[in-house]
Design a protein around this motif. Structure first.
Motif, short mmCIF file in Angstrom:
data_model
loop_
_atom_site.label_atom_id
_atom_site.label_comp_id
_atom_site.label_asym_id
_atom_site.label_seq_id
_atom_site.Cartn_x
_atom_site.Cartn_y
_atom_site.Cartn_z
N ARG A 31 4.52 -6.30 -0.29
CA ARG A 31 4.11 -7.28 -1.12
C ARG A 31 3.01 -8.05 -0.39
O ARG A 31 2.41 -9.25 -0.55
CB ARG A 31 4.80 -7.91 -1.71
CG ARG A 31 5.70 -7.35 -2.62
CD ARG A 31 6.96 -8.06 -3.47
NE ARG A 31 7.91 -8.35 -2.35
CZ ARG A 31 9.10 -9.04 -2.44
NH1 ARG A 31 9.39 -9.61 -3.66
NH2 ARG A 31 10.12 -9.20 -1.64
N ARG A 393 -3.46 -1.71 -1.42
CA ARG A 393 -2.62 -2.12 -2.40
C ARG A 393 -2.29 -1.03 -3.82
O ARG A 393 -1.25 -0.89 -4.04
CB ARG A 393 -2.78 -3.48 -3.11
CG ARG A 393 -1.92 -3.89 -4.13
CD ARG A 393 -0.33 -4.10 -4.02
NE ARG A 393 -0.39 -5.23 -2.89
CZ ARG A 393 0.13 -6.43 -3.40
NH1 ARG A 393 0.10 -6.78 -4.58
NH2 ARG A 393 0.26 -7.38 -2.41
N SER A 413 -3.30 -6.63 -12.63
CA SER A 413 -2.23 -7.63 -12.02
C SER A 413 -2.29 -7.55 -10.61
O SER A 413 -1.93 -8.37 -10.03
CB SER A 413 -0.86 -7.07 -12.89
OG SER A 413 0.22 -8.11 -12.23
N GLU A 414 -2.07 -6.22 -10.27
CA GLU A 414 -1.93 -6.10 -8.52
C GLU A 414 -3.19 -6.70 -7.81
O GLU A 414 -2.86 -7.41 -6.67
CB GLU A 414 -1.76 -4.69 -8.39
CG GLU A 414 -0.35 -3.96 -8.78
CD GLU A 414 0.87 -4.53 -7.77
OE1 GLU A 414 0.51 -5.35 -6.94
OE2 GLU A 414 1.68 -4.34 -8.55
N ASP A 417 -2.96 -10.13 -7.61
CA ASP A 417 -1.74 -10.62 -6.83
C ASP A 417 -2.67 -10.87 -5.18
O ASP A 417 -2.34 -11.63 -4.36
CB ASP A 417 -0.63 -9.68 -6.79
CG ASP A 417 0.27 -10.15 -5.72
OD1 ASP A 417 0.73 -11.32 -5.71
OD2 ASP A 417 0.81 -9.37 -4.69
N TYR A 420 -5.09 -13.54 -4.78
CA TYR A 420 -4.13 -14.86 -4.66
C TYR A 420 -3.82 -14.90 -3.14
O TYR A 420 -3.56 -16.05 -2.58
CB TYR A 420 -3.18 -15.12 -5.51
CG TYR A 420 -3.46 -15.65 -6.93
CD1 TYR A 420 -4.23 -16.86 -6.87
CD2 TYR A 420 -3.57 -15.20 -8.12
CE1 TYR A 420 -4.71 -17.56 -7.96
CE2 TYR A 420 -3.72 -15.74 -9.35
CZ TYR A 420 -4.46 -17.01 -9.29
OH TYR A 420 -4.97 -17.50 -10.33
N LYS A 421 -3.16 -13.80 -2.71
CA LYS A 421 -2.94 -13.83 -1.31
C LYS A 421 -3.74 -13.77 -0.22
O LYS A 421 -3.65 -14.70 0.88
CB LYS A 421 -2.07 -12.64 -0.92
CG LYS A 421 -0.62 -12.44 -1.44
CD LYS A 421 0.21 -11.25 -1.24
CE LYS A 421 1.46 -11.47 -1.50
NZ LYS A 421 1.83 -11.87 -2.76
#
Length: 473
Positions: A31, A393, A413-414, A417, A420-421
């Motif tokens: 993740r 990812r 969605s991935e 993520d 944002y990271k």
């Protein structure tokens, strides 16, 4: 598959024997963002003394290993030496290229005349290395020349060999090509009765074709490629290689590094001919260090910064010799370099050469219009990292996914993520504001393809601060 929301890789839906069955799913384990360890590659000439075959990449870990593999004082050896000095923890690969059949080695001479009438020292500087031999009372010019040549040949880190005859020391570049003309020479003596005359290195011609060397490392995935050459033909080959490996179908983003120790005008003219957002040129006029030492040190320092968005301003290049004050770039000359695709180097506190601002040679778009899109080297490095993060990812999460309406939503969605990271690490910014532009949809022509538009507002470097001081009485 019997469940609308859960898929199994190893448990078939046709099981009838009673039991409690579990499989392990590792697709969701990672993740975090991928590491960004930088791998550097040097493409340069070796000598016949080296044990490593040409066009055969090899990892190198020390100066002495490089000397054995590529030959004492070869371009490859000395570039490795400079790179490891600048970054001892470098992951480095080297591939040597054969010299051109028409190549000519550069030569220079030191001519001694007279007979020593006292005791003194003869000084010869080759590049940034000082060699000294003693002259005793009664020593002839021929004897001193023989001693000087022996001193040169005993040094395992010089790019030249020496031969003495009748008081004349002839210095010959170990590698053939125009690059040898950039080896600087200086001499001085304070011995009564002896005189010295110096002829600079010249006559080197025809640098090798580096394309075969680049082809040899095409699939290896290096992030930074340093070359000792500053000819348009070699840099054009480098540009073609970088465009090919960084292409959307290959996705092994890389940058190229070279250096210039001549004039600002020469450097900016060459940068304009290359005009690549993946190539950076370091400029340091007047340094005694050859251009290939500057290039190797610059590339190694870039490799030492794993945060792609962090500026390289003020980072030092330890092995590079400081130029004399009259040769250093003025402030306006540095501005000119930065407006014309050249990275200026300057001398900072403690008389250390350091980076002013790392930029690429890209200054104009295909229409010839001025374009700052890829001005800073951090921009293309950041884009490469964002691409790697998104690709890895998606590869981890959806190795065998079916394409349905729900798939597009899960992929989006991935990607959110990941973005944002990336924002948390200050690699991109304004993710929330740009989410409406993040589109994942089915392709209109290929029923098995999913397309995505991923906005990446890359974080810029803080290069300029302007303040106004208001006087209040």
């Amino acid at each position: 598959m019997a469940s609308p929301n859960i898929s199994f890789d190893t448990l078939p839906a046709s099981i009838r024997k009673p039991g409690k069955y579990f499989e392990f799913n590792t697709k969701l384990a990672v993740r975090t963002l991928p590491a960004n360890v930088q791998r550097m590659c040097i493409v340069a000439q070796g000598t016949a003394e080296g044990s490593q075959p040409t066009l055969t990449p090899v990892e190198v870990f020390s100066d002495e290993e490089a000397r054995t593999l590529f030959g004492t004082g070869s371009l490859a050896h000395l570039m490795v030496r400079a790179a490891i000095t600048a970054n001892p923890y470098l992951r480095l690969t080297v591939v040597t290229v054969p010299g051109d059949a028409a190549g000519v080695a550069a030569t220079g001479t030191v001519t001694l005349t007279g007979t020593s009438a006292g005791i003194g020292v003869v000084n010869l500087t080759i590049g940034a290395q000082l060699l000294q031999v003693a002259a005793a009372l009664g020593d002839t010019a021929a004897a001193v020349a023989d001693a000087l040549a022996a001193k040169v040949n005993a040094n395992r880190t010089l790019p030249v060999t020496a031969a003495a005859a009748n008081g004349v020391v002839t210095l010959t570049a170990r590698n053939k090509g125009e690059t040898g003309n950039g080896i600087t020479l200086a001499c001085s003596l304070a011995v009564n009765g002896l005189a010295m005359e110096l002829s600079a290195m010249a006559g080197g011609a025809v640098d090798p074709d580096i394309a075969p060397g680049l082809t040899a490392v095409f699939a290896d995935g290096h992030d930074i490629i340093a070359v000792p050459y500053s000819g348009q033909a070699q840099l054009t080959a480098l540009r073609s290689h970088l465009d090919a490996v960084s292409h959307a179908l290959e996705q092994r983003g890389a940058i190229g590094v070279y250096a210039h120790t001549g004039t600002l005008a020469q450097a900016t003219t060459l940068a304009g001919q290359i005009n690549s957002g993946r190539i950076t040129c370091a400029l340091l006029p007047g340094t005694a260090s050859p251009a290939w030492v500057v290039a190797a040190a610059y590339a190694a320092v870039i490799a030492g910064e794993e945060d792609p968005a962090r500026p390289l301003n003020t980072l030092a290049l330890p092995p590079v010799a400081v130029p004399p004050v009259p040769k250093r770039l003025s402030r306006m000359e540095q501005e000119s370099a930065l407006y014309n695709g050249v990275t200026p180097l300057e001398v900072g506190p403690g008389e250390v050469v350091q980076i002013v601002r790392a930029i690429t040679t890209y200054t104009r778009d295909p229409q010839g219009i001025e374009d700052i899109a890829l001005l800073d080297l951090t921009t293309i490095r950041t884009l490469d990292y964002v691409r790697t993060a998104c690709r890895e990812r998606i590869s981890l999460r959806f190795p065998r996914e079916k394409l349905t309406t729900r798939t597009a939503a899960k992929v989006r969605s991935e990607l959110i993520d990941v973005l944002y990271k990336l924002e948390e690490l200050e690699i991109v910014e304004e993710v929330k504001a740009n989410l409406p532009a993040l589109i994942v949809e089915r392709d209109s022509q290929d029923p098995n393809r999913l397309d995505a538009a991923i906005p990446a507002d890359v974080v810029n470097g803080l290069h300029v601060f302007a303040g106004r001081i208001d006087l209040l009485l």
